[in-house]
Design a protein around this motif. Structure first.
Motif, PDB file in Angstrom:
ATOM      1  N   ALA A  53       1.150  -1.023  -0.136  1.00 21.47           N
ATOM      2  CA  ALA A  53      -0.004  -0.245   0.301  1.00 21.47           C
ATOM      3  C   ALA A  53       0.927   1.187   0.276  1.00 21.47           C
ATOM      4  N   ARG A  54       1.951   1.094   0.720  1.00 24.42           N
ATOM      5  CA  ARG A  54       3.171   2.026   0.365  1.00 24.42           C
ATOM      6  C   ARG A  54       3.882   2.209  -0.132  1.00 24.42           C
ATOM      7  N   GLY A  55       3.746   1.396  -1.519  1.00 27.51           N
ATOM      8  CA  GLY A  55       4.405   1.274  -2.649  1.00 27.51           C
ATOM      9  C   GLY A  55       5.105   0.691  -2.928  1.00 27.51           C
ATOM     10  N   ILE A  56       5.760  -0.120  -2.028  1.00 31.67           N
ATOM     11  CA  ILE A  56       7.573  -0.919  -1.885  1.00 31.67           C
ATOM     12  C   ILE A  56       6.904  -1.845  -1.620  1.00 31.67           C
ATOM     13  N   PRO A  57       7.715  -2.831  -3.246  1.00 29.81           N
ATOM     14  CA  PRO A  57       7.500  -4.684  -3.633  1.00 29.81           C
ATOM     15  C   PRO A  57       7.601  -5.006  -2.482  1.00 29.81           C
ATOM     16  N   LEU A  58       7.364  -6.046  -3.085  1.00 29.70           N
ATOM     17  CA  LEU A  58       7.341  -7.311  -1.794  1.00 29.70           C
ATOM     18  C   LEU A  58       9.241  -8.433  -2.312  1.00 29.70           C
ATOM     19  N   THR A  59       9.836  -8.680  -1.645  1.00 25.81           N
ATOM     20  CA  THR A  59      11.133  -9.191  -1.187  1.00 25.81           C
ATOM     21  C   THR A  59      10.421 -10.802  -1.327  1.00 25.81           C
ATOM     22  N   ASP A  60      11.283 -12.323  -1.831  1.00 30.23           N
ATOM     23  CA  ASP A  60      11.471 -13.005  -1.496  1.00 30.23           C
ATOM     24  C   ASP A  60      11.427 -13.823  -0.394  1.00 30.23           C
ATOM     25  N   ASP A  61      11.662 -13.325   0.702  1.00 31.89           N
ATOM     26  CA  ASP A  61      11.307 -13.372   1.837  1.00 31.89           C
ATOM     27  C   ASP A  61      10.378 -12.316   2.371  1.00 31.89           C
ATOM     28  N   ASP A  62       9.320 -11.703   1.990  1.00 31.71           N
ATOM     29  CA  ASP A  62       8.254 -11.214   2.232  1.00 31.71           C
ATOM     30  C   ASP A  62       7.377 -12.175   1.849  1.00 31.71           C
ATOM     31  N   ARG A  63       7.353 -13.131   0.923  1.00 31.31           N
ATOM     32  CA  ARG A  63       6.184 -14.040  -0.515  1.00 31.31           C
ATOM     33  C   ARG A  63       6.682 -15.391   0.290  1.00 31.31           C
ATOM     34  N   LEU A  64       7.269 -15.514   0.777  1.00 27.23           N
ATOM     35  CA  LEU A  64       7.247 -16.879   1.332  1.00 27.23           C
ATOM     36  C   LEU A  64       6.072 -17.217   2.260  1.00 27.23           C
ATOM     37  N   PRO A  65       6.115 -16.813   3.249  1.00 30.20           N
ATOM     38  CA  PRO A  65       5.374 -16.994   4.543  1.00 30.20           C
ATOM     39  C   PRO A  65       4.192 -16.787   3.588  1.00 30.20           C
ATOM     40  N   TRP A  66       3.348 -16.351   2.858  1.00 29.05           N
ATOM     41  CA  TRP A  66       2.683 -15.908   2.657  1.00 29.05           C
ATOM     42  C   TRP A  66       1.981 -17.456   1.341  1.00 29.05           C
ATOM     43  N   LEU A  67       3.168 -17.268   0.607  1.00 24.27           N
ATOM     44  CA  LEU A  67       3.169 -18.402  -0.475  1.00 24.27           C
ATOM     45  C   LEU A  67       2.436 -20.236   0.367  1.00 24.27           C
ATOM     46  N   ASP A  68       3.738 -20.159   1.196  1.00 25.01           N
ATOM     47  CA  ASP A  68       3.290 -21.629   2.584  1.00 25.01           C
ATOM     48  C   ASP A  68       1.614 -21.302   3.156  1.00 25.01           C
ATOM     49  N   ARG A  69       0.938 -20.135   3.079  1.00 23.40           N
ATOM     50  CA  ARG A  69      -0.234 -20.245   4.078  1.00 23.40           C
ATOM     51  C   ARG A  69      -1.126 -21.082   2.247  1.00 23.40           C
ATOM     52  N   ILE A  70      -1.699 -20.545   1.273  1.00 16.61           N
ATOM     53  CA  ILE A  70      -1.985 -20.409   0.406  1.00 16.61           C
ATOM     54  C   ILE A  70      -1.931 -22.008  -0.371  1.00 16.61           C
ATOM     55  N   GLY A  71      -0.536 -22.676  -0.061  1.00 14.14           N
ATOM     56  CA  GLY A  71       0.188 -23.919  -0.143  1.00 14.14           C
ATOM     57  C   GLY A  71      -1.187 -24.871   1.006  1.00 14.14           C
TER      58      GLY A  71
END
Length: 181
Positions: A53-71
């Motif tokens: 929302a602040r316009g800051i791109p996510l990193t791999d480290d940001d995305r991995l927990p999210w991907l694990d929740r989807i998994g």
């Protein structure tokens, strides 16, 4: 198309950069096949949403927990012998491979592909979404197009929603008929 009757329940990830229509297409694929739909953005940790929302791109480290929740949601559905359709950007091959592992071989991707100008205009027209249009460039830079990957169908987004959904379903059904890959 009937994804569940052709083979054991299939999980489908509708993927692509922001503005490509993942949610709209995913909801329709799910509805047409009597499957539940999961909005992947709802599984982002609050910190990820605030960052974007602040316009800051996510990193791999940001995305991995999210991907694990989807998994984990995919695994839960499959353990219950249910199909599932999920919207998830799945921008990198490593992200898709992580989701494939969670899907235990019963996972397909619908890659929604579109031109920059179309994506940007869609993002600018959205109301109330946390992802600003300024992050489109970052998403496109991160995107590793899934050309040649097994279990992926690509659909151009420059058609009407009905046509996009019909083509995605037709191609998914073709994969299920060929042996469920």
């Amino acid at each position: 198309m009937d994804l569940e009757r052709k083979a054991p329940p299939l999980a489908v990830i509708v993927m692509g950069v922001s503005g490509c229509g993942k949610s709209s297409v995913g909801e329709r694929i799910a509805a047409e096949n009597g499957l539940p739909f999961l909005e992947g953005d709802q599984l982002h940790p609050a910190g990820n949403v605030e960052k974007m929302a602040r316009g800051i791109p996510l990193t791999d480290d940001d995305r991995l927990p999210w991907l694990d929740r989807i998994g984990a949601e995919i695994k839960t559905a499959q353990k219950a012998s249910q199909g599932l359709v999920v919207s998830c950007s799945a921008l990198k091959r490593s992200y898709r491979d992580r989701l494939r592992q969670a899907g235990d071989g019963r996972l397909a991707f619908v890659f929604l592909e579109g031109a920059y100008d179309l994506l940007l205009s869609r993002m600018k027209a959205r109301q109330g979404h946390f992802m600003p249009a300024t992050l489109l460039d970052s998403q496109l830079q991160t995107l590793e197009v899934p050309t040649g990957e097994a279990g992926v169908v690509t659909v151009a987004i420059d058609n009407a929603l009905d046509d996009i959904v019909a083509l995605a379903c037709q191609r998914l059904n073709g994969m299920a008929v060929k042996g469920g890959d």
